[in-house]
Design a protein around this motif. Structure first.
Motif, mmCIF file in Angstrom:
data_model
loop_
_atom_site.group_PDB
_atom_site.id
_atom_site.type_symbol
_atom_site.label_atom_id
_atom_site.label_comp_id
_atom_site.label_asym_id
_atom_site.label_seq_id
_atom_site.Cartn_x
_atom_site.Cartn_y
_atom_site.Cartn_z
ATOM 1 N N THR A 41 -1.208 29.011 32.834
ATOM 2 C CA THR A 41 -0.879 30.193 32.317
ATOM 3 C C THR A 41 0.296 30.090 31.046
ATOM 4 N N ALA A 44 -2.001 29.501 28.096
ATOM 5 C CA ALA A 44 -3.000 30.432 27.733
ATOM 6 C C ALA A 44 -2.953 30.948 26.336
ATOM 7 N N ARG A 46 -3.869 33.900 23.524
ATOM 8 C CA ARG A 46 -4.017 35.177 23.534
ATOM 9 C C ARG A 46 -5.332 35.624 23.188
ATOM 10 N N SER A 64 -7.380 30.376 32.227
ATOM 11 C CA SER A 64 -6.569 31.286 32.127
ATOM 12 C C SER A 64 -6.505 31.583 30.648
ATOM 13 N N TYR A 65 -6.689 33.142 30.192
ATOM 14 C CA TYR A 65 -6.346 33.534 28.946
ATOM 15 C C TYR A 65 -5.394 34.770 28.823
ATOM 16 N N ARG A 66 -4.677 34.931 28.077
ATOM 17 C CA ARG A 66 -3.467 35.803 27.980
ATOM 18 C C ARG A 66 -3.961 36.905 27.396
ATOM 19 N N ASP A 68 -1.760 40.582 26.005
ATOM 20 C CA ASP A 68 -0.684 41.596 26.003
ATOM 21 C C ASP A 68 -0.760 42.762 25.807
ATOM 22 N N ASP A 101 -1.511 40.081 36.875
ATOM 23 C CA ASP A 101 -0.239 40.308 36.269
ATOM 24 C C ASP A 101 0.845 39.182 36.578
ATOM 25 N N GLY A 102 1.986 39.059 36.033
ATOM 26 C CA GLY A 102 2.633 38.073 35.952
ATOM 27 C C GLY A 102 3.294 37.544 37.171
ATOM 28 N N ALA A 143 2.649 40.634 29.751
ATOM 29 C CA ALA A 143 1.464 39.735 29.800
ATOM 30 C C ALA A 143 0.752 39.811 31.086
ATOM 31 N N TYR A 144 -0.473 39.843 30.812
ATOM 32 C CA TYR A 144 -1.424 39.780 32.054
ATOM 33 C C TYR A 144 -2.417 38.481 31.535
ATOM 34 N N TYR A 145 -3.211 38.231 32.505
ATOM 35 C CA TYR A 145 -3.901 36.997 32.527
ATOM 36 C C TYR A 145 -5.439 37.253 32.832
#
Length: 428
Positions: A41, A44, A46, A64-66, A68, A101-102, A143-145
């Motif tokens: 992550t 990752a 955005r 994973s991809y981020r 926001d 989530d983080g 930030a979420y993934y």
């Protein structure tokens, strides 16, 4: 299949373009930027709201991809995976998509698999961070993934799957409204759709889905092919649809779940589906009774209720099993799609601001013309008319209704229908 070939197929209208050779499995959104998933992550990339991307999913690992996200908008990320034609796949093989989530808490989990057909075809799963449900996890800004991974893969599977990743942001309401999902609605059988059958070639992906409205639409479909159609449905309206496969005129045998019809909502979330066997005589697949489109539907457990949560372009995906060719020839086979949109349009719930992309949850173009429940938008009744993907800004509601470019692919009810699916909404 190379990216060059896929890019070419996106411009083709449907089955009629493939006189020889296998059909293209999916038409990706044109000009979508490339993005790479990361096993960490920390690296990752955005994903911007309202954008459709191209990526790939290797055989091993979770990627994973981020995202926001703010504290008030609901985020949807649809992932369509396309296994290469000719590869070996198992019934349980598929893809898992989650938003985390983080702290690695899952906001949603959606799993989809190939199913009993055991042939390569596009699969679509949806990740969600729902900010409309107070008191649950995943409400803070930050930030979420998006996490995507292969599941139950064949040990001999050597090939990566191509991905289309599409994002939508839904703004909050301007005031609190009804929160209870409907318990009852008019589930009586609708009046059959009759009258003149008009020819309309389906698209090969969400981005090229052909717009259709009330009426009967004729197309040709090849074994192994999935055709996409976009139907504008307004707040308060109900959608009904069936797909009929014509008699073959030859061949022998039975193919279980030969024809499947699946429905996806404007963010490519799976709503409902049905499938039928084929023995050479005409067969019809249809959707179950669906509720009128309403914002509170999102609080229901069942996909066919919660999926009807907003106005916009709903996507019908019609798939013909590749096994049909083994018993009844290479085709193409005649298919008739019958679409009904009932009920008077109602006012929407009232959003604060606009969705990203703009106009996803509306059924009027930039010029204000109403398109729900009427004739096909964007073309006449000729072959291939009305394809959604590109075009002028008045068509954006259909193009972005599939999230930034125009359904999975094909998901249907359970392994028996042809595609397995399990969705988990993770709350507090």
């Amino acid at each position: 299949m190379s990216a060059v070939v896929m890019g070419t197929s996106a411009a083709l209208p449907g089955a009629g373009a493939w006189a020889v050779g296998p059909p293209s499995p999916y038409a990706f959104a044109a000009d979508a930027p490339s993005v790479e998933g990361s096993t960490s992550t920390a690296d990752a990339e955005r994903l911007a709201p309202g954008t459709t991307y191209r990526s790939s999913l290797p055989v091993e690992g979770a990627f994973s991809y981020r995202l926001d996200l703010d504290a008030t908008s609901t985020a949807y990320v649809a992932v369509t995976a396309v296994p290469p034609p000719g590869t070996t796949v198992a019934a349980t093989e598929g893809m898992r998509v989650s938003v985390q989530d983080g702290n690695s808490h899952s906001c949603s989990i959606d799993t989809v698999s190939i199913g009993a057909d055991r042939r390569p075809r596009p699969l679509t799963a949806l990740g969600t961070r729902d900010a409309s449900r107070a008191g649950t996890r995943c409400q803070e800004a930050g930030a979420y993934y998006l996490v995507v991974e292969r599941i139950h893969k064949e040990e001999s599977a050597p090939d990566a799957w191509d991905l289309e990743i599409a994002t939508v942001s839904e703004p909050r309401l301007d005031r609190a409204g009804e929160t209870n999902a409907p318990e009852v609605w008019d589930s009586a059988s609708p009046e059959p759709v009759t009258g003149e059958v008009r020819r309309r070639a389906g698209g090969l992906g969400f981005a090229t889905a052909t717009s259709v409205g009330q009426g009967a639409w004729r197309d040709d479909i090849l074994p192994g092919e999935t055709l996409f159609y976009a139907v504008p449905v307004d707040w308060g309206q109900q959608l009904h649809a069936t797909a009929e496969l014509s008699s073959s005129g030859g061949g022998d045998g039975v193919v279980a779940r030969a024809l499947t019809l699946s429905l996806y909502n404007p963010v490519r979330g799976y709503v409902d589906g049905g499938g039928v066997l084929y023995d050479g005589s005409q067969r019809e697949a249809g959707l179950r009774a669906l509720p009128p489109v309403a914002y509170p539907n999102r609080n229901a457990v069942a996909d066919r209720v919660s999926g009807m949560r907003f106005a916009g372009a709903y996507y019908l995906a019609v798939h013909l099993s590749e096994q049909v060719a083994d018993k009844f020839g290479d085709g193409p086979f005649g298919m008739t799609l019958r679409v009904g949109v009932s009920g008077a349009p109602k006012d929407g719930p009232g959003y604060v601001g606009e969705s990203e992309p703009r106009g996803v949850f509306a059924v009027t173009g930039s010029g204000g013309e109403t398109v729900a429940g009427g004739d096909a938008v964007g073309g006449g009744g000729g072959d291939g008319g009305g394809a959604v993907g590109g075009g002028d800004t008045s068509m954006k509601l259909l193009a972005v209704g599939g999230i930034g470019g125009g359904t999975v692919l094909l998901a249907v009810l359970g392994v028996w229908v042809g595609v397995g699916r399990r969705r988990v909404g993770v709350g507090g």
